[in-house]
Design an enzyme around this catalytic site. Structure first.
Site, PDB file in Angstrom:
ATOM      1  CD  GLU A  52      -1.059  -2.219   2.157  1.00  0.00           C
ATOM      2  OE1 GLU A  52       0.070  -2.507   2.010  1.00  0.00           O
ATOM      3  OE2 GLU A  52      -1.856  -2.688   3.047  1.00  0.00           O
ATOM      4  CB  THR A 196      16.610 -38.048  -3.058  1.00  0.00           C
ATOM      5  OG1 THR A 196      15.361 -38.575  -3.120  1.00  0.00           O
ATOM      6  CG2 THR A 196      16.845 -37.350  -4.209  1.00  0.00           C
ATOM      7  CG  ASP A 200      18.502 -38.793  -8.122  1.00  0.00           C
ATOM      8  OD1 ASP A 200      18.582 -39.974  -8.711  1.00  0.00           O
ATOM      9  OD2 ASP A 200      17.181 -38.530  -7.817  1.00  0.00           O
ATOM     10  NE  ARG A 207      20.009 -26.607 -12.204  1.00  0.00           N
ATOM     11  CZ  ARG A 207      19.776 -27.849 -11.588  1.00  0.00           C
ATOM     12  NH1 ARG A 207      19.578 -27.912 -10.217  1.00  0.00           N
ATOM     13  NH2 ARG A 207      19.214 -28.800 -12.107  1.00  0.00           N
ATOM     14  CB  THR A 222      18.646 -41.342  10.473  1.00  0.00           C
ATOM     15  OG1 THR A 222      17.445 -41.093   9.931  1.00  0.00           O
ATOM     16  CG2 THR A 222      18.274 -41.753  11.987  1.00  0.00           C
ATOM     17  CD  GLU A 292      12.625 -31.489  -5.870  1.00  0.00           C
ATOM     18  OE1 GLU A 292      13.001 -30.168  -5.969  1.00  0.00           O
ATOM     19  OE2 GLU A 292      12.775 -32.226  -6.966  1.00  0.00           O
ATOM     20  N   GLY A 294      12.877 -39.008  -1.580  1.00  0.00           N
ATOM     21  CA  GLY A 294      12.281 -40.056  -2.239  1.00  0.00           C
ATOM     22  C   GLY A 294      11.022 -40.837  -1.742  1.00  0.00           C
TER      23      GLY A 294
HETATM   24  N1  LIG Z   1      13.705 -38.316 -12.160  1.00  0.00           N
HETATM   25  C1  LIG Z   1      12.662 -37.279 -12.339  1.00  0.00           C
HETATM   26  C2  LIG Z   1      12.732 -36.487 -11.415  1.00  0.00           C
HETATM   27  N2  LIG Z   1      13.777 -36.549 -10.117  1.00  0.00           N
HETATM   28  C3  LIG Z   1      13.721 -35.891  -9.188  1.00  0.00           C
HETATM   29  C4  LIG Z   1      14.865 -36.382  -8.077  1.00  0.00           C
HETATM   30  O1  LIG Z   1      14.584 -35.754  -6.923  1.00  0.00           O
HETATM   31  C5  LIG Z   1      16.393 -35.691  -8.712  1.00  0.00           C
HETATM   32  O2  LIG Z   1      17.197 -36.120  -7.790  1.00  0.00           O
HETATM   33  C6  LIG Z   1      16.165 -34.176  -8.703  1.00  0.00           C
HETATM   34  O3  LIG Z   1      15.299 -33.803  -9.632  1.00  0.00           O
HETATM   35  C7  LIG Z   1      17.640 -33.552  -9.376  1.00  0.00           C
HETATM   36  O4  LIG Z   1      17.480 -32.455  -8.792  1.00  0.00           O
HETATM   37  P1  LIG Z   1      18.665 -31.258  -9.477  1.00  0.00           P
HETATM   38  O5  LIG Z   1      17.796 -31.042 -10.790  1.00  0.00           O
HETATM   39  O6  LIG Z   1      19.907 -31.753  -9.593  1.00  0.00           O
HETATM   40  O7  LIG Z   1      18.416 -30.163  -8.719  1.00  0.00           O
HETATM   41  N3  LIG Z   1      11.973 -35.307 -11.151  1.00  0.00           N
HETATM   42  C8  LIG Z   1      11.257 -34.985 -12.234  1.00  0.00           C
HETATM   43  O8  LIG Z   1      10.571 -34.189 -12.016  1.00  0.00           O
HETATM   44  N4  LIG Z   1      11.206 -35.771 -13.250  1.00  0.00           N
HETATM   45  C9  LIG Z   1      11.796 -36.992 -13.427  1.00  0.00           C
HETATM   46  O9  LIG Z   1      11.937 -37.517 -14.402  1.00  0.00           O
HETATM   47  N1  LIG Z   2       3.341  -7.851   3.556  1.00  0.00           N
HETATM   48  C1  LIG Z   2       2.290  -6.851   3.955  1.00  0.00           C
HETATM   49  C2  LIG Z   2       1.440  -6.987   5.113  1.00  0.00           C
HETATM   50  N2  LIG Z   2       1.860  -7.892   6.164  1.00  0.00           N
HETATM   51  C3  LIG Z   2       1.287  -8.028   7.331  1.00  0.00           C
HETATM   52  O1  LIG Z   2       1.969  -7.380   8.202  1.00  0.00           O
HETATM   53  C4  LIG Z   2       3.206  -8.133   8.789  1.00  0.00           C
HETATM   54  C5  LIG Z   2       4.394  -8.005   8.645  1.00  0.00           C
HETATM   55  O2  LIG Z   2       4.612  -6.488   9.246  1.00  0.00           O
HETATM   56  P1  LIG Z   2       6.291  -5.761   9.030  1.00  0.00           P
HETATM   57  O3  LIG Z   2       6.937  -6.898   9.962  1.00  0.00           O
HETATM   58  O4  LIG Z   2       5.793  -4.444   9.409  1.00  0.00           O
HETATM   59  O5  LIG Z   2       6.346  -5.984   7.532  1.00  0.00           O
HETATM   60  C6  LIG Z   2       2.636  -9.684   8.288  1.00  0.00           C
HETATM   61  O6  LIG Z   2       2.770 -10.737   9.187  1.00  0.00           O
HETATM   62  C7  LIG Z   2       1.615  -9.474   7.793  1.00  0.00           C
HETATM   63  O7  LIG Z   2       0.445  -9.843   8.818  1.00  0.00           O
HETATM   64  N3  LIG Z   2       0.363  -6.063   5.364  1.00  0.00           N
HETATM   65  C8  LIG Z   2       0.058  -5.113   4.772  1.00  0.00           C
HETATM   66  O8  LIG Z   2      -0.660  -4.309   4.959  1.00  0.00           O
HETATM   67  N4  LIG Z   2       0.796  -4.843   3.238  1.00  0.00           N
HETATM   68  C9  LIG Z   2       1.681  -5.730   3.118  1.00  0.00           C
HETATM   69  O9  LIG Z   2       2.221  -5.310   2.061  1.00  0.00           O
HETATM   70 ZN   LIG Z   3       0.998  -2.823   5.958  1.00  0.00          ZN
END
Ligand SMILES: Nc1c(/N=C/[C@H](O)[C@H](O)[C@H](O)COP(=O)(O)O)[nH]c(=O)[nH]c1=O
Ligand SMILES: Nc1c(N[C@@H]2O[C@H](COP(=O)(O)O)[C@@H](O)[C@H]2O)[nH]c(=O)[nH]c1=O
Ligand SMILES: [Zn+2]
Length: 363
Positions: A52, A196, A200, A207, A222, A292, A294
């Protein structure tokens, strides 16, 4: 032009800032005077001017007797910025049209009351559903103090995410895989299991296009099996937080000390509890997490019910095989009455694939 048209413009402005205002909501504002747009703006970054204020500063004198369209109820509290209600009242605006109220208890209904008391004509609820959907991460976070969880999986027509040998590249097309990067950009964090990472060696960065701004990468690991030479550790593209169980020793953790962007968080339990991971992320003001996989990680989110929406990409391929990978492994449910019951909210064709968005009901 009518109220809906100007509110649509304000929503469009807000939508462009998705992913950059966290933990604040996205907000758009438009000032109209005698059918002329005299100011517009969006909240760009936490701690900076609210939508605003930007729009009214642009309008200047022309704000007098104008109408302000704003996608979220103007704030009336002192956060990091002064109250928008004061700015609106001082600007001489005659009418304020609001899409949705702000569930932040500092704000809910107070902003409207303030404006009405100053004699300003207020209308609430124009394109309310669209405005609510746009800020579902923020609204969920502000009410639960936990991040909104999106589960994403890419699978064949027969629901497989890899062949029985683990081969998965690629299932969906380049176009669908690029679409995933838009989703990554909108979330504060990307979460995967160590499986994953081992399979991968993913970068897990947003990107296309590479703006240099990347979500935080979260690894559920873990026993701290993440290899020290993998992209998520060595590429210095984004922070990587690794959650480990209580049995991981300080010596094992110390191996990662030289990587300043890697943080190892040891939880108090042997096995990682998703609820502990999510409350930790909530405390770190993360409003959204993009999971994402696995399949075991997806299985745990499914079993615990700790997710809000699922985004599934389906490729026109058939993988087959009783031991091929499924999108959601883990224990699963025994009885149909216990399974997760969702609502499909969007279906979109992306190149040769389809993208289905489904939300949990009532969360
Ligand atoms: N194997 C496929 C996917 N595979 C998703 C796996 O999470 C894979 O490790 C990440 O997408 C790789 O991440 P980055 O590109 O290196 O950041 N995801 C998809 O949307 N289609 C598929 O075919
Ligand atoms: N971004 C946004 C609002 N955000 C509101 O204000 C809080 C953040 O306040 P502040 O820490 O002062 O930026 C946020 O948690 C949400 O409730 N309000 C609005 O009127 N307009 C704005 O564009
Ligand atoms: Zn505000």
């Amino acid at each position: 032009m009518d109220d809906q048209t100007y509110m649509q413009l304000a929503l469009k402005l807000a939508e462009q800032t998705l992913g950059q205002t966290s933990p604040n909501p996205v907000v758009g504002a438009v000032v109209v005077n005698k059918g002329q747009i005299v100011g517009m703006g969006a909240h760009l970054k936490r701690g900076e001017a609210h939508a605003e204020v930007i729009a009214l500063n642009m309008a200047g004198e022309k704000a007098k007797d104008a109408t302000l369209y704003v996608t979220l109820e103007p704030c009336s509290h002192y956060g990091k910025t002064p109250p928008c209600t004061n700015k609106i009242i001082d600007s001489g605006v005659r009418r304020v049209v609001i899409a949705t109220l702000d569930p932040n208890e500092n704000v809910y209904g107070k902003g409207v009351k303030c404006l009405k008391q100053a004699g300003i004509d207020v209308t609430v609820g124009i394109l309310e559903k669209e405005a609510w959907d746009l800020n579902r991460f923020f609204f969920h976070y502000i009410q639960t103090k936990k991040p909104y969880v999106t589960l994403k999986a890419a699978m064949s027509l027969d629901g497989k995410t890899a062949t029985k040998t683990g081969d998965s590249q690629w299932i969906t097309s380049e176009q669908a895989r690029r679409d995933v990067h838009q989703l990554r950009k909108q979330h504060d964090a990307i979460l995967v299991g160590v499986g994953t990472v081992l399979k991968d060696n993913p970068s897990l960065t947003a990107r296309y296009p590479d703006t240099g701004h990347h979500p935080i990468r979260i690894i559920l690991d873990t026993h701290l099996l993440t290899p020290i030479d993998h992209h998520v550790i060595t590429d210095r593209q984004a922070e990587t937080w690794i959650f480990v169980g209580k049995n991981v020793t300080n010596r094992e953790k110390a191996r990662f000390n030289r990587f300043s962007q890697v943080k190892i968080i040891r939880l108090p339990t042997e096995k990682l509890e998703l609820k502990d991971v999510l409350s930790y992320l909530g405390k770190k003001e993360m409003t959204s997490v993009f999971v994402e996989g696995g399949s075991e990680v997806h299985g745990s989110f499914l079993k615990t019910g700790l997710f809000n929406q699922v985004i599934i990409y389906i490729a026109p391929k058939l993988i087959g095989g009783r031991h091929a990978y499924t999108g959601f492994a883990g224990e699963g449910f025994s009885a149909m009455e216990d399974v997760a019951d969702l609502q499909i909210t969007d279906i979109e064709k992306i190149g040769s694939d389809i993208k289905i968005i489904a939300e949990r009901k009532g969360v």
